[in-house]
Structures are given as structure tokens and as C-alpha cells.
Design a protein around this motif. Structure first.
Motif: not given
Length: 133
Positions: A64-65, A103-104, A100-101, A97-98, A68-69
Motif C-alpha cells: 500500500d502507500s 517511482t519505477y 503509476l506513482t 504501483l511503481l 511504497l513510502s
């Protein structure tokens, strides 16, 4: 309070070559993010610290967020210590997720864009089931 569907576990082992290998299992979420950071932070504080930290994400079931944090904070900690973070055997949901945010590339060191279907990057070189060197 909700409990995670899959309890989180982070098993950290320092290999003979000094690489820190961390096997992740379960949900990396708001209630387990600190557990991952603590497992790695204690090993980074040792002298000499590991040059490489390899997270095996194959058994991760959710991120989740806060998860990721934690990955971003871990990247910062490892980089500050002079090491390199590797996310190995990433499940497809983690790659999405990476991507979409945005951060990949930051977390994998690879460029990637989402496919039109929203899938993982076309190169897929270190995606699900593949180990990144």
C-alpha cells in the motif's frame, strides 16, 4: 482496527559476500512498513555495512502507500550508506504501483512506462520472477 490478510515477515540474512538479502512475505502495509525499515537499518549501521541490499519480493502479497513510502525511505537509507537497493522477483502488482506513482525508475534503476493495457513495462527484464543483477 483491520488486520492484514497476509501477515508480513522480513527475513534478513547477510551473505558471505556482504550482500544483505531480505526475503519479504505478506502485506507490506501501514502496520508493517517500520518492521522492514528496522530490519535493514540495524544491518546498515554495522561496519562495514552491506554494499548491496536485495529485497526478494516474490512472496509479497500487497504493497500500500505506506509500503511504497517504506521502499522509498529504504532506498534513501541504502544510498546514503553508499549501497544499492535491488527489488528482485517483483510481483506484477508492485511493478504497476511503481509505474503509476512514477517511482519505477527511481527504485529499479530501469526506465519503464506502462503498456497501453496498464501492464508492466515492455522490457520486463527485472519484473515478475526475474532477478535483477
Amino acid at each position: 482496527m483491520n488486520t492484514p490478510d497476509d501477515p508480513f515477515a522480513a527475513e534478513a540474512v547477510t551473505a558471505a559476500d556482504g550482500t544483505l538479502r531480505v526475503g519479504l512475505a505478506g502485506d507490506l502495509a501501514w502496520d508493517s512498513a517500520d518492521e522492514l525499515l528496522d530490519a535493514v537499518r540495524t544491518r546498515l549501521d554495522r561496519t562495514p555495512g552491506p554494499a548491496d541490499v536485495r529485497l526478494d519480493c516474490a512472496r509479497m502479497t500487497l504493497c500500500d502507500s505506506m509500503g511504497l513510502s517504506a521502499l522509498l525511505a529504504l532506498h534513501r537509507l541504502v544510498s546514503t550508506a553508499g549501497g544499492r537497493l535491488h527489488l528482485e522477483h517483483r510481483p506484477a502488482f508492485l511493478d504497476r504501483l511503481l509505474l503509476l506513482t512514477g517511482t519505477y525508475e527511481h527504485l529499479t534503476g530501469r526506465t519503464g512506462t506502462a503498456e497501453p493495457s496498464g501492464g508492466i513495462p515492455a522490457d520486463g527484464a527485472d519484473g515478475p520472477g526475474n532477478q535483477r543483477s
